[in-house]
Design a protein around this motif. Structure first.
Motif, PDB file in Angstrom:
ATOM      1  N   ALA A 297      -4.624   5.764   3.014  1.00  0.00           N
ATOM      2  CA  ALA A 297      -4.192   4.808   1.994  1.00  0.00           C
ATOM      3  C   ALA A 297      -4.684   5.325   0.652  1.00  0.00           C
ATOM      4  O   ALA A 297      -5.889   5.504   0.462  1.00  0.00           O
ATOM      5  CB  ALA A 297      -4.800   3.439   2.286  1.00  0.00           C
TER       6      ALA A 297
ATOM      7  N   VAL B 169       0.826  -1.210   0.000  1.00  0.00           N
ATOM      8  CA  VAL B 169       0.000   0.000   0.000  1.00  0.00           C
ATOM      9  C   VAL B 169       0.861   1.260   0.000  1.00  0.00           C
ATOM     10  O   VAL B 169       2.053   1.214   0.327  1.00  0.00           O
ATOM     11  CB  VAL B 169      -0.949   0.064   1.224  1.00  0.00           C
ATOM     12  CG1 VAL B 169      -1.907  -1.119   1.217  1.00  0.00           C
ATOM     13  CG2 VAL B 169      -0.135   0.107   2.511  1.00  0.00           C
TER      14      VAL B 169
ATOM     15  N   VAL C 299      -8.953  -0.267   1.222  1.00  0.00           N
ATOM     16  CA  VAL C 299      -7.885  -1.102   0.669  1.00  0.00           C
ATOM     17  C   VAL C 299      -8.462  -2.418   0.139  1.00  0.00           C
ATOM     18  O   VAL C 299      -8.110  -2.849  -0.958  1.00  0.00           O
ATOM     19  CB  VAL C 299      -6.772  -1.346   1.700  1.00  0.00           C
ATOM     20  CG1 VAL C 299      -5.742  -2.337   1.147  1.00  0.00           C
ATOM     21  CG2 VAL C 299      -6.090  -0.018   2.057  1.00  0.00           C
TER      22      VAL C 299
ATOM     23  N   TRP D 244       1.286  -3.527   3.881  1.00  0.00           N
ATOM     24  CA  TRP D 244       0.176  -2.858   4.555  1.00  0.00           C
ATOM     25  C   TRP D 244       0.316  -2.835   6.083  1.00  0.00           C
ATOM     26  O   TRP D 244       0.205  -1.755   6.695  1.00  0.00           O
ATOM     27  CB  TRP D 244      -1.137  -3.482   4.088  1.00  0.00           C
ATOM     28  CG  TRP D 244      -2.380  -2.745   4.507  1.00  0.00           C
ATOM     29  CD1 TRP D 244      -2.457  -1.506   5.071  1.00  0.00           C
ATOM     30  CD2 TRP D 244      -3.729  -3.204   4.366  1.00  0.00           C
ATOM     31  NE1 TRP D 244      -3.755  -1.158   5.290  1.00  0.00           N
ATOM     32  CE2 TRP D 244      -4.573  -2.180   4.877  1.00  0.00           C
ATOM     33  CE3 TRP D 244      -4.317  -4.368   3.865  1.00  0.00           C
ATOM     34  CZ2 TRP D 244      -5.960  -2.291   4.898  1.00  0.00           C
ATOM     35  CZ3 TRP D 244      -5.709  -4.470   3.886  1.00  0.00           C
ATOM     36  CH2 TRP D 244      -6.525  -3.442   4.400  1.00  0.00           C
TER      37      TRP D 244
ATOM     38  N   ALA E 298      -3.328   0.590  -3.382  1.00  0.00           N
ATOM     39  CA  ALA E 298      -3.097  -0.768  -2.884  1.00  0.00           C
ATOM     40  C   ALA E 298      -2.805  -1.691  -4.062  1.00  0.00           C
ATOM     41  O   ALA E 298      -3.585  -1.718  -5.016  1.00  0.00           O
ATOM     42  CB  ALA E 298      -4.322  -1.256  -2.097  1.00  0.00           C
TER      43      ALA E 298
END
Lengths: 430, 430
Positions: free
Chosen positions: A386, A45, A245, A132, A389
């Motif tokens: 985020a 990510v 994500v 992540w 991804a």
């Protein structure tokens, strides 16, 4: 008596670190990290800092060298033995061993991954790329560092007594709020103010003031370090990051449509009780609830984090009723841009109809509005999200288009897939 | 780091002493003491505590044992070497060796004489009898002890954060005043708030706030200990005590009529410049000035301590003009029940017409009005006065009959002798 050793020790610090512990972060980050570590450990990510208050030019206010020093210091941190003991040994939400041994073994050896920093158009571009479960832990400390460096910059020119009076005023202001809340029957309220706090010490003071002033009505803090020091509950469940994500990782439109429920299915396996709280607004609350599987109606509560909060709660109540659930046994957590009057109003409207709870953020831990010249300490809307991804951009629609995120075409695609129509914009203060 | 030694040391104190130094007193007390030591060393006087705010029942609020402990502690004090050095070596009002060596030799060996304490009608009867130069030094510490014990009593039941917020509010309140005064051009203001301060530490804070906030407009403090620690000017001249005792010692009506001038003649011999300040209101300002010898018109200034302050200043200006003096070179010191608005008003009215200066007392160092329940910390009017000298009662008429003192028949006799007619009563807040 001057403690000479303490004074000499204090002078040895090259900087005054803002974040001094890996658990000076929100409890839900650790819960989500454990979930991600289990379910999506290999996702790559990118997290990115976004200042939604563009007229506050952070790159002009904050020295890049100082920012790097603070971020480098965070990279030097690792979980201390006492912190690990607290996480392993504590009871969270009535449950022992909330954090699994395999997660703790991993977390104990963790150091945060590198960051990428540059200046652009008076703002900092600060991004974090990597796996992540590691990258996600940057969000809260990165925000806290930027918020506090900005506070320090504004306070730099002030005299000793001016400073003392500034904090006296801030204390007076907060205490007035506490006194107002003290009179609200049945109130349950927690501190959610870590990410946009004025400073660590100020958040710590706010928590103690809430403890003394509100007693049992104060249910705890989202900040793990403060929860540990002050022996209060660590509070929190999950955030938009998970559906965002999961959605970006979806391989098809069907998978995308299912992604927000997939998040909660993974959560369902791991947690029960008060940790089963739905955050329904990532791609529009209404559509999310309409399409939700029945097992979700059995969850304990819903957190309202965008849109008109009263409307959100009414929607939740109607949904529970439609699914044959008793709303009076359900929990509604309000956590979006709260201040005292709104809290009082929501409590009055919903007490008795549902179990009501509040996560009070920025205007608890950073309400210095009106206290310095040019309102230079006013809170502002800084987030760290985020944005990508596994190479795909993330999208958030929210119930407030001012909080939406993502490339335009992707936003349109998500709107179509999740059936989100016209939305009402609401000003985002924090 | 906890300083273990400091903590253990702090626990060794049997009490937390309020007055910890013989120079934790008003500068003018020491000046007057030196004058009395030289001119009337054998006079026997009685000082007595008088609470003019009778609805505050001090004997019900304050524990007698605690009061005795504090008074006994004061009797154990003697001048320290550093204090003596400061008094001998310092420049006061531009003059070196203000305190004569013979006086300092005596003062260095002094311990305060016994006190007499009993309860009557909910109040304390606290009296001091003995030689004038010794007994007179009880006034300020006795008042400070009673004021602070009362504060402590009210604060006793408050929690840690409630206390912190209380002081935060008081700081905010004072700083607002400082900010208001900062904008007043040409202001000269000193702290006169020792006797009725909330507490020693609070007065010390107030002085530092005035230093930082007002800069050169803050001319100093009447408190010698704080002046020494904070390296500011010690401020003050003389008080009603001198004419009251001189008058009580008078052997005839003629001598009585001359007594207030006799005080100033003794003062004239010893002091010049800014220390030559007339306090004219003891037996009515108007008559005092009308009958004053011409050499008094040559003095530097007049202090207005009762009656309508603007009227008092106008009277002084008219008197100087009548005596061929230039008022713009004269000093008017306002010192009666001042607060910010009154200060601003008087400064605006008299700046340019005379040199204006303010001695700000109780509402500087003890304005906790409105900050606790039932306004239990509101300031009140406690005094400690010479009531007898060589067996004769003292009398004060003042320009405000609410501040008059003495047995009725004596008051009438003084009014006749000093030609004081109808007076206007003004409420005494502090």
């Amino acid at each position: 008596m001057v403690d000479i050793a303490a004074r000499v020790w204090n002078h040895k610090w090259k900087i005054d670190p803002i974040v001094r512990s890996l658990i000076d972060t929100d409890f839900y980050k650790l819960l989500m990290c454990q979930s991600v570590y289990r379910n999506r450990p290999d996702a790559r990510v990118t997290f990115s800092l976004i200042n939604r208050t563009s007229d506050i030019k952070l790159a002009e206010l904050i020295d890049e060298g100082e920012l790097r020093e603070q971020l480098d210091h965070i990279r030097s941190l690792s979980l201390s033995r006492g912190e690990s003991t607290w996480m392993r040994g504590n009871t969270f939400y009535g449950k022992r061993q909330m954090f699994r041994p395999d997660f703790m073994d991993w977390f104990e050896t963790l150091r945060l991954p590198p960051y990428h920093l540059e200046k652009r158009h008076g703002q900092y571009e600060l991004t974090f790329e990597g796996s992540w479960p590691e990258v996600m832990l940057w969000e809260i400390p990165a925000l806290a560092v930027l918020m506090e460096l900005r506070s320090r910059k504004v306070l730099e020119a002030m005299g000793r007594f001016e400073l003392q009076v500034l904090y006296a005023r801030a204390m007076t202001k907060l205490w007035k709020k506490v006194e107002r809340l003290r009179d609200v029957p049945g109130l349950k309220i927690a501190d959610f103010g870590t990410r946009r706090r004025h400073s660590f010490l100020w958040q710590d003071w706010c928590v103690q003031a809430m403890q003394e002033g509100l007693g049992d009505a104060f249910t705890g803090t989202s900040n793990c370090l403060i929860a540990m020091h002050r022996e209060v509950e660590a509070i929190g469940t999950n955030a938009h990051e998970l559906p965002m994500v999961y959605s970006a990782l979806a391989k098809s439109e069907d998978e995308l449509r299912e992604a927000p429920y997939r998040v909660l299915a993974d959560w369902h396996e791991e947690h029960d009780g008060n940790l089963r709280v739905i955050l329904p607004d990532t791609y529009g609350t209404k559509g999310f609830l309409d399409r939700a599987p029945d097992w979700l109606a059995g969850w304990t509560g819903i957190r309202i984090d965008s849109g008109d909060p009263a409307e959100g709660a009414e929607t939740a109540i109607a949904w529970w009723k439609a699914r044959g659930e008793d709303p009076t046994r359900k929990l509604v957590i309000f956590s979006d841009g709260l201040d005292v009057e709104k809290i009082v109003e929501l409590q009055a409207r919903f007490a008795g109809r549902v179990r009501v709870s509040f996560g009070w953020g920025t205007l608890l831990t950073n309400d210095f509005r009106g206290l310095v010249a040019n309102d230079a300490l006013r809170p502002f809307s800084l987030v760290c999200k985020a944005v990508e991804a596994d190479g795909n951009p993330t999208v958030k629609l929210s119930d407030n288009p001012m909080k939406a995120m993502g490339p335009g075409l992707e936003v349109e695609r998500y709107k179509r897939i999740f059936g989100v129509g016209q939305q009402t914009a609401r000003e985002v203060l924090v």
